[in-house]
Structure formats: C-alpha cells, structure tokens
Motif scaffolding. Structure first.
Motif, PDB file in Angstrom:
ATOM      1  N   TRP A 168      44.822  71.673  65.171  1.00  0.00           N
ATOM      2  CA  TRP A 168      46.261  71.464  65.347  1.00  0.00           C
ATOM      3  C   TRP A 168      46.538  70.308  66.298  1.00  0.00           C
ATOM      4  CZ3 TRP A 168      48.062  71.537  70.239  1.00  0.00           C
ATOM      5  CH2 TRP A 168      47.359  72.272  71.198  1.00  0.00           C
ATOM      6  N   LEU A 169      45.656  70.116  67.304  1.00  0.00           N
ATOM      7  CA  LEU A 169      45.851  69.025  68.251  1.00  0.00           C
ATOM      8  C   LEU A 169      45.539  67.678  67.605  1.00  0.00           C
ATOM      9  CD1 LEU A 169      46.534  68.058  71.081  1.00  0.00           C
ATOM     10  CD2 LEU A 169      44.162  68.530  71.754  1.00  0.00           C
ATOM     11  N   LEU A 170      44.465  67.614  66.850  1.00  0.00           N
ATOM     12  CA  LEU A 170      44.103  66.364  66.189  1.00  0.00           C
ATOM     13  C   LEU A 170      45.177  65.916  65.205  1.00  0.00           C
ATOM     14  CD1 LEU A 170      40.328  67.047  65.469  1.00  0.00           C
ATOM     15  CD2 LEU A 170      41.260  65.429  67.131  1.00  0.00           C
ATOM     16  N   GLU A 171      45.879  66.873  64.578  1.00  0.00           N
ATOM     17  CA  GLU A 171      46.862  66.547  63.552  1.00  0.00           C
ATOM     18  C   GLU A 171      48.274  66.377  64.094  1.00  0.00           C
ATOM     19  OE1 GLU A 171      46.482  69.700  60.740  1.00  0.00           O
ATOM     20  OE2 GLU A 171      44.648  68.883  59.846  1.00  0.00           O
ATOM     21  N   ARG A 172      48.469  66.562  65.393  1.00  0.00           N
ATOM     22  CA  ARG A 172      49.835  66.479  65.928  1.00  0.00           C
ATOM     23  C   ARG A 172      50.308  65.025  65.978  1.00  0.00           C
ATOM     24  NH1 ARG A 172      51.629  71.051  69.682  1.00  0.00           N
ATOM     25  NH2 ARG A 172      51.300  71.923  67.604  1.00  0.00           N
ATOM     26  N   GLU A 173      51.445  64.763  65.347  1.00  0.00           N
ATOM     27  CA  GLU A 173      52.053  63.430  65.313  1.00  0.00           C
ATOM     28  C   GLU A 173      53.561  63.603  65.490  1.00  0.00           C
ATOM     29  OE1 GLU A 173      49.280  60.770  62.410  1.00  0.00           O
ATOM     30  OE2 GLU A 173      50.484  62.317  61.436  1.00  0.00           O
ATOM     31  N   VAL A 174      54.027  63.349  66.710  1.00  0.00           N
ATOM     32  CA  VAL A 174      55.425  63.615  67.057  1.00  0.00           C
ATOM     33  C   VAL A 174      56.025  62.385  67.718  1.00  0.00           C
ATOM     34  CG1 VAL A 174      57.011  65.118  68.326  1.00  0.00           C
ATOM     35  CG2 VAL A 174      54.878  66.057  67.407  1.00  0.00           C
ATOM     36  N   ASP A 175      57.271  62.098  67.367  1.00  0.00           N
ATOM     37  CA  ASP A 175      58.043  61.030  68.001  1.00  0.00           C
ATOM     38  C   ASP A 175      59.396  61.621  68.359  1.00  0.00           C
ATOM     39  OD1 ASP A 175      59.859  58.747  68.342  1.00  0.00           O
ATOM     40  OD2 ASP A 175      58.175  57.546  67.631  1.00  0.00           O
ATOM     41  N   GLY A 176      59.893  61.329  69.561  1.00  0.00           N
ATOM     42  CA  GLY A 176      61.183  61.912  69.891  1.00  0.00           C
ATOM     43  C   GLY A 176      61.679  61.533  71.262  1.00  0.00           C
ATOM     44  N   SER A 177      62.749  62.193  71.669  1.00  0.00           N
ATOM     45  CA  SER A 177      63.360  61.967  72.972  1.00  0.00           C
ATOM     46  C   SER A 177      63.516  63.300  73.686  1.00  0.00           C
ATOM     47  CB  SER A 177      64.726  61.283  72.826  1.00  0.00           C
ATOM     48  OG  SER A 177      65.633  62.124  72.127  1.00  0.00           O
ATOM     49  N   ILE A 178      63.400  63.252  75.011  1.00  0.00           N
ATOM     50  CA  ILE A 178      63.508  64.445  75.844  1.00  0.00           C
ATOM     51  C   ILE A 178      64.520  64.175  76.949  1.00  0.00           C
ATOM     52  CG2 ILE A 178      62.295  66.005  77.403  1.00  0.00           C
ATOM     53  CD1 ILE A 178      59.748  65.403  75.908  1.00  0.00           C
ATOM     54  N   GLN A 179      65.395  65.144  77.167  1.00  0.00           N
ATOM     55  CA  GLN A 179      66.342  65.070  78.275  1.00  0.00           C
ATOM     56  C   GLN A 179      66.364  66.410  78.991  1.00  0.00           C
ATOM     57  OE1 GLN A 179      70.318  63.682  77.397  1.00  0.00           O
ATOM     58  NE2 GLN A 179      71.214  64.817  79.118  1.00  0.00           N
ATOM     59  N   VAL A 180      66.157  66.376  80.305  1.00  0.00           N
ATOM     60  CA  VAL A 180      66.251  67.566  81.145  1.00  0.00           C
ATOM     61  C   VAL A 180      67.388  67.323  82.126  1.00  0.00           C
ATOM     62  CG1 VAL A 180      65.068  69.099  82.749  1.00  0.00           C
ATOM     63  CG2 VAL A 180      63.770  67.977  80.919  1.00  0.00           C
ATOM     64  N   ASN A 181      68.427  68.120  82.025  1.00  0.00           N
ATOM     65  CA  ASN A 181      69.599  67.892  82.876  1.00  0.00           C
ATOM     66  C   ASN A 181      69.317  68.176  84.340  1.00  0.00           C
ATOM     67  OD1 ASN A 181      71.063  67.195  80.595  1.00  0.00           O
ATOM     68  ND2 ASN A 181      71.858  69.265  80.298  1.00  0.00           N
ATOM     69  N   SER A 182      68.438  69.137  84.616  1.00  0.00           N
ATOM     70  CA  SER A 182      68.093  69.476  86.002  1.00  0.00           C
ATOM     71  C   SER A 182      66.619  69.840  86.061  1.00  0.00           C
ATOM     72  CB  SER A 182      68.950  70.643  86.508  1.00  0.00           C
ATOM     73  OG  SER A 182      68.582  70.999  87.839  1.00  0.00           O
ATOM     74  N   LEU A 183      65.795  68.892  86.522  1.00  0.00           N
ATOM     75  CA  LEU A 183      64.366  69.121  86.689  1.00  0.00           C
ATOM     76  C   LEU A 183      64.116  69.551  88.125  1.00  0.00           C
ATOM     77  CD1 LEU A 183      61.586  68.927  85.308  1.00  0.00           C
ATOM     78  CD2 LEU A 183      61.451  66.554  86.137  1.00  0.00           C
ATOM     79  N   LEU A 184      63.362  70.662  88.299  1.00  0.00           N
ATOM     80  CA  LEU A 184      63.176  71.260  89.613  1.00  0.00           C
ATOM     81  C   LEU A 184      61.702  71.472  89.905  1.00  0.00           C
ATOM     82  CD1 LEU A 184      65.854  74.081  89.204  1.00  0.00           C
ATOM     83  CD2 LEU A 184      66.156  71.988  90.531  1.00  0.00           C
ATOM     84  N   ASN A 185      61.373  71.403  91.199  1.00  0.00           N
ATOM     85  CA  ASN A 185      60.061  71.807  91.692  1.00  0.00           C
ATOM     86  C   ASN A 185      60.302  72.891  92.733  1.00  0.00           C
ATOM     87  OD1 ASN A 185      57.373  72.025  92.317  1.00  0.00           O
ATOM     88  ND2 ASN A 185      57.326  70.205  93.619  1.00  0.00           N
ATOM     89  N   GLY A 186      60.314  74.146  92.287  1.00  0.00           N
ATOM     90  CA  GLY A 186      60.705  75.230  93.182  1.00  0.00           C
ATOM     91  C   GLY A 186      62.181  75.111  93.501  1.00  0.00           C
ATOM     92  N   ASP A 187      62.504  75.082  94.790  1.00  0.00           N
ATOM     93  CA  ASP A 187      63.893  74.929  95.216  1.00  0.00           C
ATOM     94  C   ASP A 187      64.303  73.464  95.347  1.00  0.00           C
ATOM     95  OD1 ASP A 187      64.196  77.683  95.395  1.00  0.00           O
ATOM     96  OD2 ASP A 187      63.533  77.746  97.481  1.00  0.00           O
ATOM     97  N   ALA A 188      63.356  72.551  95.190  1.00  0.00           N
ATOM     98  CA  ALA A 188      63.644  71.124  95.398  1.00  0.00           C
ATOM     99  C   ALA A 188      64.072  70.474  94.090  1.00  0.00           C
ATOM    100  CB  ALA A 188      62.419  70.414  95.961  1.00  0.00           C
TER     101      ALA A 188
END
Length: 437
Positions: A247-267
C-alpha cells in the motif's frame, strides 16, 4: 441463453402478456410481473408489486420497478441486457439504502464488478442513484450521483478508520469525485474534497481542512506509516532491507492541507497550510505557510519512509518569532529522525538568525543580535552553538560566540575592543510550577 444473471437467482410471481420471435427482429413483446420476488442463495429477498419486462430485438429491459427488500429498505431498479452479451445495464435509485444492500441488490440483478468506493466501505447509507453499463468486450463502468452518510473506511497507514458523516459523490468516466466531505479520524475532525482520476499521474487528489490538530495526535494517527516493525534479525544484524508494504509503494497523492489551529500541547503553533505530494515512501510538503499573530514561517519539508523510522528534513525561515519579550528571525535547515522524544534527540540544524528586543534575564537586555547557529545532540542532549555573533547592547556592539548548557542556560562570550563580557540567561522561558492547594 447467455443472460448475465448470477447462478441460483430465482424470480417468482404472476406473469401477464406475450412475446414472439422472428428471424429479423428476434424476441419481441412485453410481460407484466405482479406480486413478484427475487431470491438469491446468499442474500435477502426482494419483492415488487409490479414491473414491466420488455423484449425488443433480443434485448430485455426491466422496470423501473419499486422494490421492497426483506429488511424494510426500498429502491427503484431498472435494467437492460442483450441475450448475446453485447450489452448490459443496471440502475438503482433510493432515498436511503445501506451500502451493503446496494452491493447485494446489484448482485441479484446482474453480474458486475464491485462498485468503486462502496466496496471499500464497512458501513453507511446511500441516497441517490448508481448505474452500471457494459458494452461489447469493454470493461463495465459504474456511474452515479449520491449522498453518502455514516460510512466507515479503513485506510492503510492510519491508526484509526476514516468515519464519514456526510459526502456527496459523483462517479463518471472511471473516476470518483467526493465533495463537501465531513469526517473524523480518531478525534481529528476534517472537511474537504477527494478526487480519483485513473488517467492522472497521481490519481488521488485531496483537499483537507482541519479545524484543530495536536502534533501528538497527528503522530499517533500516522504511526502505522511512520514506524513499521522489523524482525529481530533485521534489527540486530541488518542482514537485509525490510520490504516496504504494497500500500505504501502504490500511494500516489497530490493535494492541499490546511490546519486552522495547529497545537503542541497548550502552545499554539498557528494556522498551517501546505501543498502535499506523496509518492510511495516519500512525502513532500511544499509552499509551507504557518502564521500566528505577527509570526510567519515558510519553507518545505520532506519525510523519508523507506526505513523503519521516518527521516525528516526541513528548509525554511521564520520571521517575528516571539522570544524572551522580543522577536527572532531564523533561516536554516533541520534534519531529524524517529518518533516522539527521538525527534529531539536526533535533531541536527544549522542556519542564521537575527533578534530584536530580547531579554535573556532581568539584567540582560539585548537590543539587536545576529549570527549563525548549529544544533546537534551531545551526550544525548541537543546542544546549541552560536558563532559570528554580532550583538548590540546599549551603545556598545559586541562580537563573539555562545553555547547552550546542560542546565538549560545559554552563555555568550563577547568582546568589544578590549572590553569582554559574559552574558547568560535561560535558553527557553521558565514556566512556574502550579502551586499545590
């Protein structure tokens, strides 16, 4: 006669009408089925009050007929096939039908390949229509437009299934378009679109928007992709390279990602956007843009999944990063590998920096500072080294170098002419421990 009905299918009911045969026109005529039922060996029965069956030039067409299923669901079914197997068609329309029932309903009427997308779902319901058509020796094609609800899909490489709340789906020309997707994976909610185009260089295209995402939760969901178990001999002696999963060898993906609020714990880290390209064991995030208030980070990141532990490489810059009541600009490269705490222990980085209005301590005010930096692990602890430091404090300008200490302090050794100074402070601000009540 070669009709493409599955073996064991039985049709019972009352029949009215008539059919005839001629050498020129083949079978001709019409039959009315009343109070009829269709049964197959491994599925529930279907009943319909009435349906028309027409014969024309050795083609048989059925319906449309309102069908009541044994489990209380209903659908409208119509179909057509040629007795010489040159053509076969089926259309199923429903206000609400379980995905499992759509599959079995199709199997009752005509022999056809699994329905794209639906064959990968474990549960859910469908509202709309799907159709199948096969001509001559060409492969049969499914088309359709429907609303998908409460469906579950297992995606290789994710620790939890994708659970679709809703999505509109269109199938045509061998492709799939999913719009207005609302779903969640574990505790992570997401919205977006998905398109499958078999003729594209990367057939899978996604647009994903995530309202809020914790870095720790992201790593947990991606662990089956990031960390694969090796055998004892492979780990100990490295006799051979572990084969990557199909499944990893055959993965072919193109796209866009948006995260409105990315967090590291409380930060808070900020609002994150990037362009994604995933080719087999390589993930590339380009046009990375992360913003929080006046801070902005841009660059690109690659992930190498060819080994048992992932390897990361980042290149970019950060502007106006809040630091000790001042701000920092950083331009550099970073490499690391592993997961969890190993990411910090394996870190290597180098680049340049500029800072303004920084307070290393109560009596250590830095008006401006610039220089080069490098980070590498020493004795299991990442160590920061500063070189070519140019620092302005008050009316004086100093040059020198600096380094971080095991206790979390940073020390700067500086000179200005004959004047020598030693400045120190905490590398990162200390957060007071909560007081016990």
């Amino acid at each position: 006669m070669g009709a493409p009905f599955p073996e064991g299918v039985q049709v019972d009911g009352k029949v009215e009408g008539g059919i005839g045969y001629s050498n020129e026109g083949g079978l001709l005529g019409q039959l009315s089925l009343r109070n009829a039922s269709v049964k197959s060996p491994h599925s529930v029965s279907a009943e319909f009050a009435s349906a028309q069956v027409r014969f024309n030039n050795d083609r048989i067409s059925f319906g449309p007929a309102d069908v009541q299923l044994e489990n209380g669901q209903s659908a409208e079914i119509e179909g057509e096939y040629a007795l010489d197997n040159s053509h076969a068609g089926l259309r199923i329309t429903s206000r609400q039908l379980t995905i499992a029932e759509v599959q079995t309903s199709a199997e009752r009427v005509i022999s056809a390949p699994p329905i794209p997308l639906l064959e990968k779902l474990r549960q859910g319901t469908l509202k709309g229509w799907i159709a199948f058509e096969k001509k001559e020796d060409q492969a049969g094609v499914w088309t359709g437009e429907y609303e998908l609800q409460n469906a579950v899909m297992d995606v290789p490489g994710l620790a939890a299934p994708v659970r679709f709340s809703t999505s509109s789906v269109e199938m045509k020309d061998g492709g799939i378009q999913m719009n207005r997707v609302r779903a969640h994976v574990g505790t992570v909610k997401l919205e977006g679109d998905y398109r499958f185009d078999p003729s594209a260089g990367r057939p899978h295209r996604v647009r994903i928007t995530i309202p809020e995402l914790q870095l720790a939760e992201l790593e947990l969901l991606m662990l089956p992709t990031l960390r694969r178990h090796e055998g004892f001999l492979a780990r100990t002696f490295r006799l051979r390279k572990e084969a990557l999963p199909k499944w990893l060898l055959e993965r072919e993906v193109d796209g866009s990602i948006q995260v409105n609020s990315l967090l590291n714990g409380d930060a808070p880290i900020g609002e994150f956007r990037a362009h994604l390209v995933w080719d087999g064991p390589t993930i590339l995030l380009s046009n990375v843009d992360c913003r929080l208030d006046t801070m902005r980070a841009t660059g690109k990141m690659s992930v190498n999944l060819a080994l048992a532990a992932p390897a990361y490489r980042l290149t970019g810059n950060v502007e106006n990063l809040d630091y000790h009541n001042g701000q920092l600009d950083i331009d550099g490269d970073l490499e690391t590998s592993g997961t969890a705490q190993d990411l910090l222990l394996n870190i290597r980085s180098k680049g340049t920096f500029e800072g303004r209005g920084i307070e290393l301590g109560p009596e250590t005010q830095v008006r401006e500072i610039a220089g080069s930096y490098s980070v590498a692990a020493s004795g299991g602890i990442p160590r920061l080294l500063l070189s070519n430091v140019l620092l302005s404090q008050g009316l004086d300008t100093f040059t020198g170098q600096g380094s971080s200490q095991p206790d979390g302090h940073i020390i700067l050794e500086l000179t200005s002419g004959r004047k020598q100074v030693r400045l120190s402070g905490m590398l990162f601000p200390m957060h007071p421990e909560p007081q016990a009540r």
